[in-house]
Every structure is written in structure tokens, then in C-alpha cells.
Design a protein around this motif. Structure first.
Motif, PDB file in Angstrom:
ATOM      1  N   VAL A   1     -44.105  15.672  55.853  1.00  0.00           N
ATOM      2  CA  VAL A   1     -43.851  15.794  57.287  1.00  0.00           C
ATOM      3  C   VAL A   1     -45.175  15.636  58.019  1.00  0.00           C
ATOM      4  N   ASP A   2     -45.297  14.567  58.810  1.00  0.00           N
ATOM      5  CA  ASP A   2     -46.565  14.228  59.465  1.00  0.00           C
ATOM      6  C   ASP A   2     -46.646  14.675  60.916  1.00  0.00           C
ATOM      7  N   GLU A   3     -45.482  14.867  61.560  1.00  0.00           N
ATOM      8  CA  GLU A   3     -45.512  15.186  62.995  1.00  0.00           C
ATOM      9  C   GLU A   3     -44.250  15.937  63.376  1.00  0.00           C
ATOM     10  N   GLU A   4     -44.410  16.964  64.198  1.00  0.00           N
ATOM     11  CA  GLU A   4     -43.290  17.707  64.774  1.00  0.00           C
ATOM     12  C   GLU A   4     -43.159  17.337  66.249  1.00  0.00           C
ATOM     13  N   LYS A   5     -41.922  17.026  66.676  1.00  0.00           N
ATOM     14  CA  LYS A   5     -41.687  16.669  68.078  1.00  0.00           C
ATOM     15  C   LYS A   5     -41.064  17.848  68.827  1.00  0.00           C
ATOM     16  N   LYS A   6     -41.165  17.813  70.149  1.00  0.00           N
ATOM     17  CA  LYS A   6     -40.685  18.927  70.971  1.00  0.00           C
ATOM     18  C   LYS A   6     -39.190  19.144  70.845  1.00  0.00           C
ATOM     19  N   ASP A   7     -38.421  18.058  70.613  1.00  0.00           N
ATOM     20  CA  ASP A   7     -36.970  18.201  70.512  1.00  0.00           C
ATOM     21  C   ASP A   7     -36.522  18.649  69.123  1.00  0.00           C
ATOM     22  N   GLY A   8     -37.468  18.991  68.241  1.00  0.00           N
ATOM     23  CA  GLY A   8     -37.132  19.436  66.894  1.00  0.00           C
ATOM     24  C   GLY A   8     -37.135  18.335  65.857  1.00  0.00           C
ATOM     25  N   SER A   9     -37.254  17.075  66.294  1.00  0.00           N
ATOM     26  CA  SER A   9     -37.328  15.963  65.347  1.00  0.00           C
ATOM     27  C   SER A   9     -38.677  15.969  64.638  1.00  0.00           C
ATOM     28  N   ALA A  10     -38.743  15.208  63.542  1.00  0.00           N
ATOM     29  CA  ALA A  10     -39.989  15.123  62.784  1.00  0.00           C
ATOM     30  C   ALA A  10     -40.216  13.696  62.331  1.00  0.00           C
ATOM     31  N   VAL A  11     -41.487  13.326  62.224  1.00  0.00           N
ATOM     32  CA  VAL A  11     -41.882  12.048  61.644  1.00  0.00           C
ATOM     33  C   VAL A  11     -42.254  12.307  60.185  1.00  0.00           C
ATOM     34  N   ILE A  12     -41.597  11.585  59.277  1.00  0.00           N
ATOM     35  CA  ILE A  12     -41.740  11.840  57.842  1.00  0.00           C
ATOM     36  C   ILE A  12     -42.164  10.557  57.142  1.00  0.00           C
ATOM     37  N   THR A  13     -43.251  10.626  56.388  1.00  0.00           N
ATOM     38  CA  THR A  13     -43.678   9.503  55.562  1.00  0.00           C
ATOM     39  C   THR A  13     -43.089   9.661  54.167  1.00  0.00           C
ATOM     40  N   THR A  14     -42.441   8.605  53.697  1.00  0.00           N
ATOM     41  CA  THR A  14     -41.737   8.649  52.421  1.00  0.00           C
ATOM     42  C   THR A  14     -42.214   7.510  51.532  1.00  0.00           C
ATOM     43  N   ALA A  15     -42.668   7.860  50.332  1.00  0.00           N
ATOM     44  CA  ALA A  15     -43.126   6.864  49.362  1.00  0.00           C
ATOM     45  C   ALA A  15     -42.108   6.761  48.232  1.00  0.00           C
ATOM     46  N   PHE A  16     -41.638   5.539  47.963  1.00  0.00           N
ATOM     47  CA  PHE A  16     -40.657   5.278  46.925  1.00  0.00           C
ATOM     48  C   PHE A  16     -41.322   4.601  45.731  1.00  0.00           C
ATOM     49  N   MET A  17     -40.932   4.987  44.519  1.00  0.00           N
ATOM     50  CA  MET A  17     -41.319   4.262  43.321  1.00  0.00           C
ATOM     51  C   MET A  17     -40.105   4.174  42.410  1.00  0.00           C
ATOM     52  N   THR A  18     -39.815   2.961  41.947  1.00  0.00           N
ATOM     53  CA  THR A  18     -38.690   2.728  41.048  1.00  0.00           C
ATOM     54  C   THR A  18     -39.180   2.020  39.800  1.00  0.00           C
ATOM     55  N   THR A  19     -38.851   2.569  38.640  1.00  0.00           N
ATOM     56  CA  THR A  19     -39.173   1.898  37.397  1.00  0.00           C
ATOM     57  C   THR A  19     -37.872   1.435  36.749  1.00  0.00           C
ATOM     58  N   THR A  20     -37.801   0.174  36.398  1.00  0.00           N
ATOM     59  CA  THR A  20     -36.559  -0.415  35.905  1.00  0.00           C
ATOM     60  C   THR A  20     -36.511  -0.529  34.392  1.00  0.00           C
ATOM     61  N   ASN A  21     -37.558  -0.053  33.701  1.00  0.00           N
ATOM     62  CA  ASN A  21     -37.499  -0.106  32.250  1.00  0.00           C
ATOM     63  C   ASN A  21     -36.660   1.045  31.720  1.00  0.00           C
ATOM     64  N   THR A  22     -35.983   0.828  30.600  1.00  0.00           N
ATOM     65  CA  THR A  22     -35.191   1.874  29.985  1.00  0.00           C
ATOM     66  C   THR A  22     -36.118   2.778  29.192  1.00  0.00           C
TER      67      THR A  22
END
Length: 409
Positions: A72-93
């Protein structure tokens, strides 16, 4: 295609992070409401067991692992938030008879804004997350057995399978039921079931010209286990089925199950922690070991690490060094990324293979020591592509011949 499907099953978890339940008692109901906590971080590990069929014939079975980290990087006055999300997917079994570690896969980072009720604002060009506005909670307390509905969206990444440049967005209506509470391992969880179906047919207005895509259809049944005490999702299970068709009449069916768990962690990637851990390294008399900040987290770099010549077999002297480093790693819950590096000798292909194998050797040793299980340690090899010293001297090559252990954000 596996990348699209594997992420599909756990993206909704990202947006339940830090949600707060305010419970009087279950006769009065539970108020599920998102809470934005500046600086809070979590990661998720999802395991997908998937069968893929082509025109009714089983093509392959895959076990797909996803790691998602959020801050969570930022809180807004209306209660919303700015969220940075990092995805990693590995396709090997993985987790097969060879017990190989998870190799680090494809990455993508997305910034979203979330309202307290769960609706999301995401760049239209983003392929991630692939399930949006799920879950969305009502603005009232919910009693056991009570249901509600809310709109959601699926975003399909069909670039490889159907020659598409942009994401496909498919609206649906999700059906929610708070089914009651369940005790697991001495802890009580609120159980929420989510079901939805979706369908989309190709039209000139909605699909890019030149694509072979014809239609999408499918369903998902999910069961969420909500931790009221912590105010976040503890774990979940799911079954799913997705059918994709192209303009030639070919059918691609993907079906299976998924499960996920959440890990709370604190970022260690600070100058204060670097100084603290470097002092510990020095006190343990560990030679050629340094601490540094990195893009993915705080990194312990083991330079001049000794393997048998041109081999991934670790020397006994280095095992003693790893034993001491293991004592440090067990103090923190963060996932680990093990990266192998080589000096610039031999062919590029050989260097890449050796760096991957040496990272795997270190990961397996740490797992045997009980530092992490197979779902929380990842490996990658960099060959000789990231030198930290010259390769023209033996001293420089020794520094480049290293393994890095990152405590991940």
C-alpha cells in the motif's frame, strides 16, 4: 497461455489484503470492509493444478506456481488506496519426483486504486490483474447464510494463443454467500463462497482485427477463508473451467483446481537493516559475504563461492558458510530468491546452465536445512551477464563467481 490461466485463479486475493471485519456477533452479522494501511506488505503463493485439452484430447497437465506481492503506497481521503502489485508466474512443473526448486518466471508490476468497497481503477492497457472487482462487499453487515451479487470483469491475455495485442475484457456478475464460520487448527474463519460464469463472442467492435479469437466461456467456484481477527484472507480453494475457441472451430479447454496462502512480511530493504545484517555477518566471521539493497529486496551476496570445477557440486567449506547464513534467514518470513552468477569463461550457454544449477544447489541445501519449504524459495541463473568486477583477473573472476540470496519484498 498457461501464464494467463495461472494468474487467473489468484488475482482476486490481491485486493482482499488488509480488509477489516468488524464483528459484534454472527447474529448481528459481519461488516466486511477494506482497510488501507500505508506501507503494509503481503505476498501470496498460489498453486494451480491444470489439465489442458485440445479439441477434446488431453494435451498436458501442469502445476503452475504464482507469487504476488503487494504494498500500500498511498492512502486517499475517501478511504481508497493506491497499491503496487508485483506478479511472478513460473510455468515449469515442479514438486515432482526430482523435487526441483521453483525457477523465477515472467514478471509484471501494476499499480491499482481500490475503493473501500472493493471496486478497482486499473489502466485499460494492463493485462493484470485478470480478475477485477472480486471480491466486492456490500455496505452493510452480512449474516451467515446471506447472499449478494456484484459486477466483476475478467481480463484475458490472448497475445500468444490468438494473435492479439490488447487484453480482452469480459463482464460478469459474481454471486457471493457468507456460508458461516469454520474452525481450522484452532482458529475460526468466516467462509465466503463465490460463483460466477462468463461468456463472450467475437464481434468486430470488441475484438482486434487480425485475431483468430472467436469466443470465451467458463465458470469458477471459490471458497475464501477470512480471518476476522487479522482482517484479511488467510487461504482459499477453487475449481475452474475455461473454454476458448478460435475462428477455425478449434477448442481449447482448461480445467482444474487451485489453492493459495498468504504470507505477511516486512520489507528489509533499508540502510538500517543492511548495517545490522552486515554486522551480524562480520561477527560470524563470514568471508566474502556482503549485504546490499536490490530491486526485489535485501540481498546477501556470497562471492567466490566454491564449487567443484565447472560443476554445481558445493564444497564442504561452503556448506559451513551456508549453515551460518541459514541462522540469519530463519529470522525472517520473506520468500527467498537464489541467483547464480558465473565468471566469463566458456560459452554463454554453458555459463547460463551452470549458474542455474548452482542456484538450485544452494536452494536445495537451504530447504534441507529447513530454512524454507519448496513453495517459498525460487531460483534463477544469470550466467556472466551481471559482473561486479573485471573478468580479466583471477580476483575479479572470483568476485563474479557468486550466489546471491534475496529476502524478497
Amino acid at each position: 497461455m498457461k501464464r494467463f490461466l495461472s494468474v487467473f485463479f489468484i488475482i482476486f486475493l490481491i485486493f482482499t489484503i488488509f480488509a477489516q471485519n468488524k464483528t459484534t456477533n454472527n447474529s448481528q452479522g459481519v461488516r466486511f470492509k477494506y482497510k488501507q494501511v500505508l506501507g503494509e506488505s503481503c505476498s501470496y503463493i498460489s498453486t494451480v493444478e491444470e489439465d489442458a485439452y485440445f479439441d477434446g484430447i488431453l494435451n498436458n497437465h501442469a502445476q503452475i506456481i504464482n507469487r504476488i506481492s503487494t504494498t500500500v503506497d498511498e492512502e486517499k481521503k475517501d478511504g481508497s488506496a493506491v497499491i503496487t502489485t508485483a506478479f511472478m508466474t513460473t510455468t515449469n512443473t515442479i514438486i515432482d519426483g526430482t523435487k526441483h526448486s521453483l525457477s523465477w518466471g515472467e514478471e509484471e508490476t501494476v499499480t491499482v486504486t481500490r475503493k473501500p468497497t472493493g471496486q478497482l481503477t486499473i489502466p485499460s492497457s494492463s493485462f493484470m490483474p485478470t480478475v477485477r472487482d472480486v471480491p466486492v462487499f456490500p455496505n452493510k453487515a452480512v449474516k451467515p447464510g446471506e447472499s449478494w451479487t456484484a459486477p466483476g470483469k475478467e481480463v484475458h491475455d490472448l497475445r500468444r494463443l490468438f494473435n492479439m495485442n490488447d487484453p480482452i475484457i469480459i463482464p460478469f456478475t459474481a454471486n457471493y454467500t457468507y456460508v458461516g464460520d469454520e474452525v481450522q487448527k484452532g482458529k475460526t474463519f468466516n467462509v465466503i463462497e463465490i460463483r460466477y460464469e462468463f461468456y463472450q463472442k467475437n464481434t468486430r467492435k470488441s475484438i482486434q482485427e487480425g485475431s483468430t479469437y472467436a469466443s470465451s466461456a467458463g465458470f469458477t467456484n471459490q471458497k475464501l477463508y477470512w480471518d476476522s481477527e487479522k482482517g484479511l484472507l488467510d487461504h482459499y480453494t477453487e475449481e475452474f473451467e475455461i473454454v476458448l475457441k478460435d475462428i477455425y472451430g478449434n477448442e481449447f479447454l482448461f480445467k482444474g483446481t487451485a489453492r493459495a496462502e498468504i504470507t505477511e512480511y516486512k520489507s528489509l530493504n533499508s540502510e538500517e537493516m543492511i548495517a545490522e545484517l552486515q554486522k551480524t555477518i562480520d561477527d560470524l566471521n563470514l568471508k566474502n559475504v556482503t549485504i546490499k539493497k536490490g530491486k526485489k529486496g535485501l540481498t546477501i551476496s556470497i562471492e567466490n563461492i566454491q564449487f567443484e570445477p565447472d560443476s554445481p557440486v558445493l564444497m564442504d567449506s561452503e556448506k559451513a558458510k551456508l549453515d551460518k547464513i541459514s541462522e540469519i534467514l530463519t529470522q525472517f518470513p520473506n520468500d527467498l530468491l537464489i541467483t547464480g552468477h558465473c565468471a566469463d569463461r566458456g560459452t554463454a550457454e554453458a555459463r547460463q546452465k551452470l549458474s542455474e544449477e548452482r542456484a538450485e544447489t544452494v536452494a536445495e541445501y537451504l530447504k534441507k536445512k529447513g530454512v524454507r519449504d519448496e513453495y517459498h524459495i525460487f531460483t534463477q541463473g544469470k550466467g556472466a551477464t551481471e559482473p561486479i568486477a573485471t573478468n580479466n583477473t583471477e580476483a575479479g573472476r572470483a568476485k563474479n563467481r557468486r550466489v546471491e540470496i534475496t529476502l524478497m519484498d
